[in-house]
Scaffold this motif. Structure first.
Motif: not given
Length: 252
Positions: A94-99, A104-112, A147-154
């Motif tokens: 899944m993907q979740h975009r944001g600064p 949000e912690v819940d969104a980070f946990d769900r993505l992981m 291997s690469l990063a882009r703004p908004g999807i750390a």
């Protein structure tokens, strides 16, 4: 070319009701594999399975939530009671975009859980059976963000970086048991996950300039890499991440 022939092999593809997962299922089926399609949504899964069967493919369905370790183990053990899984493609994600400062912690946990934990849960459950047979192919779907990063999807970048190293760890632990564990890292492909970006003319223009091949990838262009890594042709390839990205990681 017999080294690329998957006839008689069984391939479980997670998250295979659409997008990259469905395309990879098609590619493996065309190479001769029987496909075990997985998704959480039963209706979408059955629709996708019937679509694939319409091409002449042999298809089973195995619905379970890849973020639930026990559900994954139960489903895989149940399938293995009557058959065997020779190839696993850990595709669900899944993907979740944001600064990052507002993420949000819940969104980070769900993505992981979806992008990393599931690869461990399903990979471990399948590997336990593969180890007993002394052979098996595990292919994890990484990303150009491995291997690469882009703004908004750390957080997404962190999850796909983890997949690259988890793949190395799988190979390091399981190669001695006859398993080949590798990853495919897609660049920017036209998928439902990227629908918002595909529809953004400014982003698509940036991508065309940034990618040496000058365009979005088509999901069918990932099939060859999957067939290769799933086949005997890749018998001495282990712990590798194969970038299929139109050259984006090769160019400044």
């Amino acid at each position: 070319m017999p080294n690329f022939d998957l006839t008689g092999r069984v391939a479980l593809v997670t998250g295979s009701s659409k997008g990259i997962g469905f395309a990879l299922s098609q590619g493996l089926a065309e190479a001769g594999a029987r496909i075990v399609m997985n998704a959480r949504g039963l209706d979408d899964l059955e629709t996708a399975a019937e679509r694939l069967r319409g091409t002449g493919a042999q298809v089973d369905t195995l619905p379970f939530d890849v973020t639930d370790a026990q559900a994954a183990r139960d489903a895989i053990d149940g399938y293995e009671a009557d058959g065997q899984i020779d190839i696993l493609i850990n595709n669900a994600g899944m993907q979740h975009r944001g600064p990052l400062e507002e993420f949000e912690v819940d969104a980070f946990d769900r993505l992981m859980r979806t992008n990393v934990n599931s690869v461990f849960y399903v990979g471990q459950a399948v590997a336990r059976h593969m180890i007993g047979r002394g052979r098996g192919k595990i292919i994890n779907i990484a990303s150009v963000q491995t291997s690469l990063a882009r703004p908004g999807i750390a957080p997404y970048t962190a999850s796909k970086g983890a997949i690259g190293n988890l793949t190395k760890g799988m190979a390091t632990d399981w190669a001695k048991h006859g398993l080949n564990c590798n990853a495919i890292a897609p660049g920017y492909f036209e998928t439902p996950l990227n629908a918002a970006l595909v529809a953004d003319p400014e982003f698509s223009a940036w991508l065309a300039k940034r990618t040496p091949q000058g365009r979005w990838g088509k999901v069918e262009e990932l099939q060859g890499a999957a067939v290769f890594l799933a086949s005997d042709a890749a018998s001495f390839v282990n712990g590798h991440t194969l970038f299929v990205d139109g050259g984006i990681t090769a160019s400044l």
